[in-house]
Design an enzyme around this catalytic site. Sequence first.
Site, PDB file in Angstrom:
ATOM      1  N   GLU A  53     -13.853  11.511  58.395  1.00  0.00           N
ATOM      2  CA  GLU A  53     -12.714  11.295  59.300  1.00  0.00           C
ATOM      3  C   GLU A  53     -12.675   9.838  59.734  1.00  0.00           C
ATOM      4  O   GLU A  53     -13.717   9.177  59.859  1.00  0.00           O
ATOM      5  CB  GLU A  53     -12.866  12.211  60.538  1.00  0.00           C
ATOM      6  N   ASN A  98      -9.052  15.692  63.988  1.00  0.00           N
ATOM      7  CA  ASN A  98      -8.020  15.385  64.975  1.00  0.00           C
ATOM      8  C   ASN A  98      -7.200  14.160  64.557  1.00  0.00           C
ATOM      9  O   ASN A  98      -6.006  14.063  64.871  1.00  0.00           O
ATOM     10  CB  ASN A  98      -8.663  15.128  66.344  1.00  0.00           C
ATOM     11  N   ASN A 198      -4.732  20.429  61.185  1.00  0.00           N
ATOM     12  CA  ASN A 198      -6.100  20.581  61.688  1.00  0.00           C
ATOM     13  C   ASN A 198      -6.102  21.171  63.091  1.00  0.00           C
ATOM     14  O   ASN A 198      -5.355  20.702  63.960  1.00  0.00           O
ATOM     15  CB  ASN A 198      -6.771  19.202  61.746  1.00  0.00           C
ATOM     16  N   GLU A 199      -6.909  22.181  63.327  1.00  0.00           N
ATOM     17  CA  GLU A 199      -7.155  22.738  64.671  1.00  0.00           C
ATOM     18  C   GLU A 199      -5.874  22.816  65.499  1.00  0.00           C
ATOM     19  O   GLU A 199      -5.832  22.349  66.647  1.00  0.00           O
ATOM     20  CB  GLU A 199      -8.226  21.914  65.406  1.00  0.00           C
ATOM     21  N   TYR A 271     -19.017  24.504  65.843  1.00  0.00           N
ATOM     22  CA  TYR A 271     -20.065  23.547  66.199  1.00  0.00           C
ATOM     23  C   TYR A 271     -21.012  24.257  67.145  1.00  0.00           C
ATOM     24  O   TYR A 271     -20.567  24.923  68.078  1.00  0.00           O
ATOM     25  CB  TYR A 271     -19.458  22.320  66.892  1.00  0.00           C
ATOM     26  N   GLU A 319     -15.178  22.766  58.884  1.00  0.00           N
ATOM     27  CA  GLU A 319     -15.972  21.939  59.802  1.00  0.00           C
ATOM     28  C   GLU A 319     -17.065  22.829  60.376  1.00  0.00           C
ATOM     29  O   GLU A 319     -16.761  23.857  61.002  1.00  0.00           O
ATOM     30  CB  GLU A 319     -15.135  21.376  60.959  1.00  0.00           C
ATOM     31  N   GLN A 370     -19.979  15.558  59.815  1.00  0.00           N
ATOM     32  CA  GLN A 370     -19.164  14.920  58.807  1.00  0.00           C
ATOM     33  C   GLN A 370     -20.092  14.385  57.709  1.00  0.00           C
ATOM     34  O   GLN A 370     -21.111  15.018  57.479  1.00  0.00           O
ATOM     35  CB  GLN A 370     -18.321  13.843  59.470  1.00  0.00           C
TER      36      GLN A 370
HETATM   37  O1  AHR Z   1     -15.500  16.493  63.613  1.00  0.00           O
HETATM   38  C1  AHR Z   1     -15.112  16.009  64.869  1.00  0.00           C
HETATM   39  C2  AHR Z   1     -13.870  16.710  65.399  1.00  0.00           C
HETATM   40  O2  AHR Z   1     -14.192  18.034  65.720  1.00  0.00           O
HETATM   41  C3  AHR Z   1     -12.707  16.837  64.463  1.00  0.00           C
HETATM   42  O3  AHR Z   1     -11.894  15.720  64.467  1.00  0.00           O
HETATM   43  C4  AHR Z   1     -11.966  18.019  65.000  1.00  0.00           C
HETATM   44  O4  AHR Z   1     -11.258  18.705  64.015  1.00  0.00           O
HETATM   45  C5  AHR Z   1     -13.043  18.855  65.663  1.00  0.00           C
HETATM   46  O5  AHR Z   1     -12.698  19.266  66.926  1.00  0.00           O
END
Ligand code: AHR
Length: 517
Positions: A53, A98, A198-199, A271, A319, A370
């Site tokens: 990213e 993002n 994305n999201e 995450y 992710e 990432q």
């Molecule tokens: O990977 C960091 C961020 O985490 C990404 O930009 C987003 O998609 C997620 O919230």
Amino acid sequence: MLSRREFALSLSAPLAVPLAVHAQGKALQARIKIDADRRVGDIDPKIYGNFAEHLGRCIEGGLFEEGSALSDKNGYRRDVMKAVKDLDVTLLRWPGGNFSSNYNWKDGIGPRGQRPARLEMAWGTVESNRFGTHEFLDYTEALGIEPYVCTNLGTGSWTDAQQWVEYCNVADGTAMTKLRRQNGREKPWGVKYWGLGNEMDGPWQMGHRTAEDYGKFALEAAKLMKWTDPNVKLIAAGSSNFGAGIDWVGWNREVLAYLKDHIEYLSLHTYVGNAANDYYDFVAVSNQLDDRIKTAAGTIRAALGGARPQKPIYIAFDEYNVWYRARGNKERGRKILEEHYNLEDALVIATMLNTFVNNADTVKMANMAQIVNVIAPIFTNEKGLFLQTIFHPLQLFSKNTRGVALETFLDCPTYDSKHFGKAAYLDVSTSLKNGAVTLNVVNRHLDQDVEAEIEIQDGAFQGRFDVALVTGPDIKAENDFGKNPVQTVTSTIAPAGNKLRHRFPPHSYTMLKGRLA
Ligand code: AHR
């Protein structure tokens, strides 16, 4: 299968001699049984993907550093390219995250010196646009990695998404293809994997929508993208967050209702972290991942009419990672998210990869978020790089856990975790490819060995087995520049017949690989 020497060489600087790993007295006892006929599904190589990213030093200062003695003429860091190759990255998602939700891809093409700098609002910085579509796709092409481009369905339009596909994938005859040629690329790249935003479920997202609004909007983008190139595979923005109070199942259900006939994948994100500093709870978190996968798979099946579909929709965990210490860390005012990983994080990653393999019939894509510096397995400074602890399990899985996933029978002592239910001390996955079997075993126990009797149900072990062990002096051990307490240590064992006994050291991840007769 790799020869023993090739196997050792294929890993990044494996130690030839095992670390002294503390066999603490009496071991706990476990049984593992595998049967080559009991198959979960084909392991898609795309589960060993990563993500780049425009954020912090992932691209600029990571993959790409113009003017550095470590970079090639294109500005690509050569040492990073080597590490990416060593990691065996199969798929690379770009440009966000993002970031993608306000990205105008046309800013990132044409002569680098003439590209506009733009305010970047996802991470509070300025985007130079010196790394754009050509730089990304030439990078993946040079490394033989499958590219995955995430379109802007936040502030972007249907036409932006459609024209991006046209620019990348259509041979000639249009203004977009002429522009690509003017910018130095004759042949289309043929990008197969495209994200529909994305999201989009998150209020933090630029252009955040309700599930219904997103579903309607993404549907029209999907139609135009597929009419431009029918070979593209589309990934819908499913639920990004399993946090309390979020109706993540409802989001997926609604999005699928609109998009089910137009997409190949539903994206999920996760995450995880150990903010409470509770080791045993943290290393059980893959139980939750498994629940989420099975729930999402059920939602997909329900959306497809409760039957086995002609055209399946798979899960793309595009992710995932450990991320909690560097949530908001900043450097000169911009967020950089530079997480330093320790051994317990590496064990959690191994359990997450086990979970993807154990759900190989539904999870067909996954991207560790990432790739460099930003919550990443590779970490650079201007003089070089080091490999974070999480590099090692990802590398071992990507290089060795291919082919078909097998069901693994496990009989092992358990403990009750605080949030994720009962967890067995061992966490296991098994794969089979061309007669070679790979077992991935995490011993979650903090200070005790677990000795397992591993039985092949229908066959026998043949020849020597490679053993790769990832552990370290303690669970908080971190790698750094010139200091690598956590790495892969290789050795061999010689099992005979259809049973082998192996002692798995405490807080470790072990990969066993060899042939079946
Ligand atoms: O990977 C960091 C961020 O985490 C990404 O930009 C987003 O998609 C997620 O919230």
